[in-house]
Scaffold this motif. Structure first.
Motif, short mmCIF file in Angstrom:
data_model
loop_
_atom_site.label_atom_id
_atom_site.label_comp_id
_atom_site.label_asym_id
_atom_site.label_seq_id
_atom_site.Cartn_x
_atom_site.Cartn_y
_atom_site.Cartn_z
N PRO A 121 16.86 22.12 2.07
CA PRO A 121 15.83 21.29 1.79
C PRO A 121 14.57 21.92 2.42
N THR A 122 13.22 21.59 1.62
CA THR A 122 11.98 21.74 2.31
C THR A 122 11.24 20.25 2.34
N LEU A 123 10.33 20.43 3.06
CA LEU A 123 9.94 19.04 3.57
C LEU A 123 8.01 19.00 3.12
N SER A 124 7.85 17.70 2.63
CA SER A 124 6.43 17.32 2.64
C SER A 124 5.84 16.50 3.87
N LEU A 125 4.80 16.80 4.19
CA LEU A 125 4.23 15.92 5.31
C LEU A 125 3.09 15.08 4.52
N ARG A 126 2.86 13.77 4.75
CA ARG A 126 1.83 13.12 4.47
C ARG A 126 1.46 12.19 5.45
N VAL A 127 0.19 12.13 5.54
CA VAL A 127 -0.70 11.00 6.53
C VAL A 127 -1.58 10.34 5.86
N GLY A 128 -1.14 8.92 6.19
CA GLY A 128 -2.16 7.91 5.18
C GLY A 128 -1.87 7.91 3.74
N LEU A 165 9.30 24.32 6.10
CA LEU A 165 10.90 24.93 5.91
C LEU A 165 11.56 24.64 7.09
N LEU A 166 10.91 24.67 8.13
CA LEU A 166 11.95 24.77 9.30
C LEU A 166 11.79 23.46 10.18
N ASP A 167 10.76 23.05 10.68
CA ASP A 167 10.38 21.60 11.37
C ASP A 167 9.05 21.30 11.25
N ALA A 168 8.77 19.99 11.54
CA ALA A 168 7.44 19.55 11.82
C ALA A 168 7.55 18.83 13.01
N MET A 169 6.41 18.55 13.73
CA MET A 169 6.12 17.96 15.17
C MET A 169 4.97 17.35 15.34
N LEU A 170 4.98 16.19 16.01
CA LEU A 170 3.87 15.69 16.71
C LEU A 170 3.72 16.10 18.29
N VAL A 171 2.83 16.40 18.53
CA VAL A 171 2.91 17.22 19.98
C VAL A 171 1.61 16.96 20.67
N VAL A 177 -3.26 14.13 19.93
CA VAL A 177 -1.77 14.53 19.51
C VAL A 177 -1.95 15.49 18.09
N SER A 178 -1.44 16.33 17.98
CA SER A 178 -1.35 17.35 16.95
C SER A 178 -0.17 17.24 15.94
N LEU A 179 -0.21 17.66 14.75
CA LEU A 179 0.83 17.65 13.71
C LEU A 179 0.99 19.24 13.45
N VAL A 180 2.21 19.51 13.83
CA VAL A 180 2.48 21.15 13.79
C VAL A 180 3.67 21.26 12.69
N ALA A 181 3.46 22.28 11.77
CA ALA A 181 4.45 22.44 10.70
C ALA A 181 4.97 23.75 10.81
N ASP A 182 6.03 24.22 10.83
CA ASP A 182 6.47 25.75 11.17
C ASP A 182 5.64 26.53 12.13
N ASP A 183 5.09 25.83 13.31
CA ASP A 183 4.25 26.56 14.15
C ASP A 183 2.67 26.54 13.95
N GLU A 184 2.28 26.01 12.81
CA GLU A 184 1.06 25.89 12.38
C GLU A 184 0.48 24.73 12.67
N VAL A 185 -0.62 24.67 13.42
CA VAL A 185 -1.40 23.13 13.68
C VAL A 185 -1.98 22.91 12.34
N ILE A 186 -1.69 21.59 11.68
CA ILE A 186 -2.21 20.96 10.59
C ILE A 186 -3.37 20.35 10.93
N ARG A 187 -3.29 19.42 11.74
CA ARG A 187 -4.26 18.48 12.07
C ARG A 187 -4.18 17.68 13.12
N GLU A 188 -5.12 16.83 13.91
CA GLU A 188 -4.67 15.90 14.89
C GLU A 188 -4.34 14.29 14.09
#
Length: 243
Positions: A87-94, A102-108, A212-223
């Motif tokens: 599977p692949t993932l979608s990320l939605r905010v609001g 493809l691998l992971d998403a993280m709040l950090v 806090v930042s949203l990171v997807a596959d080691d790429e910072v997407i947004r705070e």
């Protein structure tokens, strides 16, 4: 058998030694050899390649080491391989789409040596990975809280990504149809849980302690602010050619 190559053209030698040919046109390839995680993400999340993928040197148990590539491709050319959908993932905010993974998403927490408080919830209408990708009606799902905890962050990994950062943080390695590995990152408490959940999963920032930042596959997407939540869901799959 015709193989495309993404990431490192030097593996063409192994392709030809396996009795196969190199194909530059995505529409004409039987499979594509993706060398390295960056190339694998490009193939999996892009629209150019639709054939099965052979991951090489991706630093994970499911990838083929370069030294074994010729033998592996020879087996595939002889019809000994099988295709497994990951599977692949979608990320939605609001409600807005902000990225894919493809691998992971993280709040950090955006700054070193800072912690915040995070919440994890899952939808009552969760759909197994083996099902077709959901439609937009999933956005209205009712949520059930799983846990809240203080930590540096929280990571949600696909089966492909579960052997990477999530495992290093204490999570389980999961199979292709098992679900998402959800793991606190450097939790403040000495004993914390990790989970394997069916999608969608909602992550939230519960306290305004630090950016806090949203990171997807080691790429910072947004705070992400405490007033926002991130919904992580399955949005498709990538076919992997494996033994």
């Amino acid at each position: 058998m015709k193989f495309g190559i993404v990431g490192d053209d030097s593996v063409a030698t192994a392709v030809r030694a396996a009795g196969a040919s190199v194909e530059s046109e995505p529409a004409d390839a039987d499979a594509v050899v993706a060398v390295g995680e960056s190339a694998l993400s490009t193939v999996a999340l892009g629209s150019e390649w639709t054939c099965p993928v052979v991951p090489v040197d991706c630093g994970a148990p499911w990838a083929t080491p370069r030294r074994d590539l010729e033998a592996r491709l020879s087996a595939f050319a002889a019809g000994d391989g099988r295709v497994v959908d990951h599977p692949t993932l979608s990320l939605r905010v609001g409600g807005d789409a902000v990225g894919r993974a493809l691998l992971d998403a993280m709040l950090v927490t955006s700054e070193p040596a800072h912690i915040s408080e995070y919440g994890v919830a899952h939808a009552e209408a969760a759909v197994p990975f083996s099902s077709d990708p959901p439609d937009e009606s999933r956005a209205a799902a009712r949520w059930t809280s799983v846990d809240e905890f203080r930590a540096d962050g929280v990571v949600v990994a696909t089966p492909l990504g579960s052997s990477g950062y999530a495992r290093a943080a204490g999570g389980a390695v999961v199979g292709p149809a098992a679900g998402l590995a959800v793991v606190p990152v450097s939790p403040y408490a000495t004993q914390t849980n990790s989970w394997v959940l069916q999608p969608p999963v909602r992550l939230s920032v519960e306290r305004d302690d630090a950016p806090v930042s949203l990171v997807a596959d080691d790429e910072v997407i947004r705070e992400v602010s405490p007033s926002e939540s991130v919904v992580v869901d399955r949005d498709g799959s990538v076919p992997m050619l494996v033994e």
